[in-house]
Design an enzyme around this catalytic site. Sequence first.
Site, PDB file in Angstrom:
ATOM      1  N   ILE A 128     -18.812 -14.725   1.655  1.00 45.45           N
ATOM      2  CA  ILE A 128     -18.472 -13.815   0.589  1.00 45.45           C
ATOM      3  C   ILE A 128     -17.211 -14.893  -0.357  1.00 45.45           C
ATOM      4  O   ILE A 128     -16.836 -14.523   0.503  1.00 45.45           O
ATOM      5  CB  ILE A 128     -18.100 -12.288   0.369  1.00 45.45           C
ATOM      6  CG1 ILE A 128     -17.999 -11.183  -1.067  1.00 45.45           C
ATOM      7  CG2 ILE A 128     -17.551 -11.228   1.907  1.00 45.45           C
ATOM      8  CD1 ILE A 128     -19.159 -11.130  -1.770  1.00 45.45           C
ATOM      9  N   ALA A 129     -17.164 -14.874  -1.526  1.00 45.76           N
ATOM     10  CA  ALA A 129     -16.332 -15.825  -1.745  1.00 45.76           C
ATOM     11  C   ALA A 129     -15.955 -14.434  -2.931  1.00 45.76           C
ATOM     12  O   ALA A 129     -16.942 -14.939  -4.299  1.00 45.76           O
ATOM     13  CB  ALA A 129     -16.833 -17.238  -2.043  1.00 45.76           C
ATOM     14  N   GLU A 132      -9.037 -16.307  -4.974  1.00 47.65           N
ATOM     15  CA  GLU A 132      -9.379 -17.804  -5.602  1.00 47.65           C
ATOM     16  C   GLU A 132      -8.067 -18.128  -5.218  1.00 47.65           C
ATOM     17  O   GLU A 132      -7.145 -17.403  -4.825  1.00 47.65           O
ATOM     18  CB  GLU A 132      -9.616 -17.703  -7.025  1.00 47.65           C
ATOM     19  CG  GLU A 132     -11.287 -17.150  -6.935  1.00 47.65           C
ATOM     20  CD  GLU A 132     -11.477 -17.337  -8.916  1.00 47.65           C
ATOM     21  OE1 GLU A 132     -10.776 -17.579  -9.422  1.00 47.65           O
ATOM     22  OE2 GLU A 132     -12.565 -17.646  -9.023  1.00 47.65           O
ATOM     23  N   ALA A 135      -6.045 -15.159  -7.851  1.00 46.09           N
ATOM     24  CA  ALA A 135      -5.959 -14.069  -7.403  1.00 46.09           C
ATOM     25  C   ALA A 135      -6.744 -13.603  -6.325  1.00 46.09           C
ATOM     26  O   ALA A 135      -8.309 -14.384  -6.043  1.00 46.09           O
ATOM     27  CB  ALA A 135      -7.727 -14.385  -8.075  1.00 46.09           C
ATOM     28  N   GLU A 249     -16.763  -2.080   4.637  1.00 44.69           N
ATOM     29  CA  GLU A 249     -15.655  -3.062   4.884  1.00 44.69           C
ATOM     30  C   GLU A 249     -14.729  -2.806   5.890  1.00 44.69           C
ATOM     31  O   GLU A 249     -14.163  -3.429   6.718  1.00 44.69           O
ATOM     32  CB  GLU A 249     -16.035  -4.374   3.657  1.00 44.69           C
ATOM     33  CG  GLU A 249     -17.374  -4.214   2.730  1.00 44.69           C
ATOM     34  CD  GLU A 249     -16.892  -5.142   1.809  1.00 44.69           C
ATOM     35  OE1 GLU A 249     -17.515  -4.879   0.738  1.00 44.69           O
ATOM     36  OE2 GLU A 249     -15.888  -5.967   1.074  1.00 44.69           O
ATOM     37  N   GLY A 370      -9.250  -8.291   3.267  1.00 44.66           N
ATOM     38  CA  GLY A 370     -11.249  -6.700   3.273  1.00 44.66           C
ATOM     39  C   GLY A 370      -9.285  -5.339   2.508  1.00 44.66           C
ATOM     40  O   GLY A 370      -9.738  -5.214   2.530  1.00 44.66           O
TER      41      GLY A 370
END
Length: 384
Positions: A128-129, A132, A135, A249, A370
């Site tokens: 999961i991307a 950045e 960010a 998660e 996370g």
Amino acid sequence: MRQSQPYECPWADEEIELFRDMVTRFLDTEMAPADEAARKRGHVGHEIWRRAGELNLLCSDIPEEYGGAGGDFRHEAVFLEEMARRGLTGMNTGVHSIVAHYLLNHGTAEQRERYLPRMARGELVGAIAMSEPDAGSDLQAIRSRAVADGDHYRLSGAKTWISNGYLAGLVLVVCKTDPSAGAKGTSILIAETEGLDGYRVGRVLDKIGMKAQDTSELFFDEVELHRDQLLGGEEGKGFYQLMGDLPYERLIISVNAVGAIEGALAATIDYTKERRAFGQSVFDFQNSKFKLAEIATQARVARTYLDRCIQDLLDEKLDTVGASMAKMWTTDLQNRVIDECLQLFGGYGYTNEYMIGRMYIDARVQRIYGGTNEIMKEVISRSL
Ligand SMILES: Cc1cc2nc3c(=O)[nH]c(=O)nc-3n(C[C@H](O)[C@H](O)[C@H](O)COP(=O)(O)OP(=O)(O)OC[C@H]3O[C@@H](n4cnc5c(N)ncnc54)[C@H](O)[C@@H]3O)c2cc1C
């Protein structure tokens, strides 16, 4: 009355214990022996993912109709905690499962059918991307942009810190479909990476720990994705989709933390009972016994709260605040406890040869990813 009652896991039963036996056999005979080579290489390779798929260890809580094992979170927890107990951090099956859950909970029927069976078989490794270069915590600041163009989107952007990034065959990319609409302009696109024009895996990042796990940069340069690769088929739902799965998660990270605490404690008891100094075992120094008694108590308290959260998740009652408390508290504890365990190993603890040294350095990131533990406190404080 017995002096010491073994802790009884409230959610385990015979079937779960049989599953645990199978997991531990796989870890001890196949994964642990390959770990040193994986740490040198920077990833575990595709073969072990496929092998885990063959054994039904991947997507164990995904329904059978989508190729999963049809179990529940208890199966996920067993696999995660047994890896953590052994200091095995190469396969990020947590992220893989999170991706599968996005597809299950938010994907269209066609998306579930197309991707989940291949994820369960380990043919497609999931990533999961979100993050950045500019960010991370502040996800609304992401710049990756998908522009609609007929039947397609053209996706451009740079992602970093992506777990499973080097091996990933399926990447969920968080991007802006309408930059002027804030959170409501965020969407998730599904990118199948093999042969995808304009997609490039950058560096496998040189992390200080978790050396067997591939954490990578990913680049998207005008990547063409069909509109049916928009998760759920509706634009602007990305933040809502991300928020919905947070308890799942965060609990995964907490399961890893408590597994690592228990593994570190067991290894330290064994080591201190064998190691001798001043004519006695290190265990027999009052300081060692007291430290280990404190750690055993903390481990039990952590386990009790975690097991309660696991039960709440199974009963669909776990909320984001409860899961954030678990993530923050158990990962802080993991770092403190493993530091104290390492101290009892003396110099041997400060080597990569000993599991405790690797656990020490691998633990550090648990407070960062996370959602950082500071962000957990933000979330918790909003409920006060
Ligand atoms: C090994 C590893 C694996 C990762 N895997 C993934 C992945 O698979 N996918 C993915 O998308 N990302 C992944 N990440 C990224 C991770 O989620 C981010 O690193 C994390 O969210 C923090 O973002 P940042 O690094 O940009 O730090 P920043 O957001 O720049 O934070 C810097 C510091 O400021 C603090 N801070 C920020 N905002 C606040 C606030 N509001 N209040 C108080 N303090 C604040 C933070 O807590 C931190 O201490 C991974 C990171 C690592 C290291």
